[in-house]
Design an enzyme around this catalytic site. Structure first.
Site, short mmCIF file in Angstrom:
data_model
loop_
_atom_site.label_atom_id
_atom_site.label_comp_id
_atom_site.label_asym_id
_atom_site.label_seq_id
_atom_site.Cartn_x
_atom_site.Cartn_y
_atom_site.Cartn_z
N CYS A 1 -10.12 -5.09 0.32
CA CYS A 1 -11.24 -4.14 0.40
C CYS A 1 -12.15 -4.34 -0.82
O CYS A 1 -11.80 -5.01 -1.79
CB CYS A 1 -10.72 -2.71 0.47
SG CYS A 1 -10.23 -2.01 -1.12
N ASN B 1 0.85 -1.20 0.00
CA ASN B 1 0.00 0.00 0.00
C ASN B 1 0.88 1.24 0.00
O ASN B 1 1.96 1.28 0.60
CB ASN B 1 -1.00 0.00 1.16
CG ASN B 1 -0.37 -0.12 2.53
OD1 ASN B 1 0.66 -0.75 2.71
ND2 ASN B 1 -0.99 0.50 3.52
N ILE B 2 0.42 2.25 -0.72
CA ILE B 2 1.16 3.51 -0.86
C ILE B 2 0.17 4.64 -0.56
O ILE B 2 -0.76 4.89 -1.34
CB ILE B 2 1.75 3.65 -2.29
CG1 ILE B 2 2.64 2.45 -2.61
CG2 ILE B 2 2.53 4.96 -2.41
CD1 ILE B 2 3.05 2.35 -4.08
N GLU B 3 0.36 5.29 0.58
CA GLU B 3 -0.59 6.32 1.01
C GLU B 3 -0.16 7.70 0.49
O GLU B 3 0.92 7.87 -0.07
CB GLU B 3 -0.70 6.29 2.53
CG GLU B 3 -1.22 4.94 3.00
CD GLU B 3 -1.53 4.86 4.48
OE1 GLU B 3 -1.09 5.74 5.25
OE2 GLU B 3 -2.22 3.89 4.86
N GLU C 1 -2.98 -4.72 -3.00
CA GLU C 1 -3.49 -5.63 -4.03
C GLU C 1 -3.55 -4.92 -5.39
O GLU C 1 -3.17 -5.48 -6.41
CB GLU C 1 -4.92 -6.10 -3.67
CG GLU C 1 -5.01 -6.87 -2.37
CD GLU C 1 -5.26 -5.99 -1.15
OE1 GLU C 1 -4.68 -4.89 -1.07
OE2 GLU C 1 -6.03 -6.42 -0.28
N CYS D 1 -10.66 -3.38 -4.25
CA CYS D 1 -9.70 -4.38 -4.76
C CYS D 1 -10.40 -5.64 -5.24
O CYS D 1 -9.98 -6.26 -6.22
CB CYS D 1 -8.65 -4.69 -3.70
SG CYS D 1 -7.52 -3.31 -3.43
N CYS E 1 -4.11 0.52 -2.47
CA CYS E 1 -3.91 -0.69 -1.68
C CYS E 1 -2.82 -1.56 -2.29
O CYS E 1 -2.53 -1.48 -3.49
CB CYS E 1 -5.20 -1.50 -1.62
SG CYS E 1 -6.55 -0.73 -0.74
N1 THU Z 1 -5.18 -1.50 2.57
C1 THU Z 1 -4.61 -2.34 1.68
O1 THU Z 1 -3.52 -2.08 1.17
N2 THU Z 1 -5.28 -3.48 1.34
C2 THU Z 1 -6.46 -3.86 1.91
O2 THU Z 1 -7.01 -4.88 1.53
C3 THU Z 1 -7.08 -3.05 2.95
C4 THU Z 1 -6.48 -1.71 3.17
C5 THU Z 1 -4.44 -0.29 2.98
C6 THU Z 1 -5.01 1.01 2.51
C7 THU Z 1 -4.48 1.97 3.55
O3 THU Z 1 -3.18 2.40 3.15
C8 THU Z 1 -4.35 1.13 4.79
O4 THU Z 1 -4.40 -0.22 4.38
C9 THU Z 1 -5.43 1.39 5.82
O5 THU Z 1 -6.69 1.29 5.26
#
Ligand code: THU
Length: 144
Positions: A97, A49-51, A62, A100, A60
């Site tokens: 999520c 994941n890259i915020e 995935e 995804c 996310c």
């Molecule tokens: N996130 C994912 O990378 N994959 C998931 O299936 C659920 C959520 C990440 C998004 C965000 O950066 C962090 O988790 C919190 O929601």
């Protein structure tokens, strides 16, 4: 019905996801996720994941893996493993999520793609996209 990955294959994919999680950029949520996508021909494409400060652009793990694979010409997938949890804590059981699930469903047959989740390699769950996203929306319902 699809042939499921055997235990050793599942564990190897899960370990690749755990490794990919090390690259997670999650300063806002503090929740680090890694994913490992197994392509039909055997290649494993990873993602994290890259915020982003604007929150909306966050991607996310995935979807990072899927966009990497598709942008490199790979569109046939067998399975994805997902590993997540607080960046400085224990792994938790982390499922994809809704966004995804929808993105994965674009490229797979719903009963032929495995999603492997779990917080420890001795306790992995394997679900199909059909189980995770029943009655999904598609513009090409006859997709083969
Ligand atoms: N996130 C994912 O990378 N994959 C998931 O299936 C659920 C959520 C990440 C998004 C965000 O950066 C962090 O988790 C919190 O929601």
């Amino acid at each position: 019905m699809m042939k499921r990955l055997d235990k050793a294959e599942r564990v190897a994919l899960w370990q690749a996801a755990r490794q990919a999680r090390e690259y997670s950029y999650c300063p806002y949520s503090g929740f680090a996720v890694g994913a490992a996508l197994l392509c039909e021909e055997g290649t494993v494409v990873t993602g994290c994941n890259i915020e982003n400060a604007a929150f909306g652009p966050t991607i996310c793990a995935e979807r990072t893996a899927v966009v990497k694979a598709v942008s490199e010409g790979r569109r046939s997938f067998r399975a994805i493993a997902i590993v997540g949890g607080p960046a400085d804590g224990e792994l938790t059981e982390c499922y994809p999520c809704g966004v995804c699930r929808q993105v994965l469903s674009e490229f797979v047959l719903p009963d032929r793609f495995e999603v492997i989740c779990g917080s420890a390699e001795e306790d992995l769950k394997s679900l199909t996209i059909e189980e995770l996203l029943p009655h999904s929306f598609a513009l090409r319902p006859e997709k083969e």
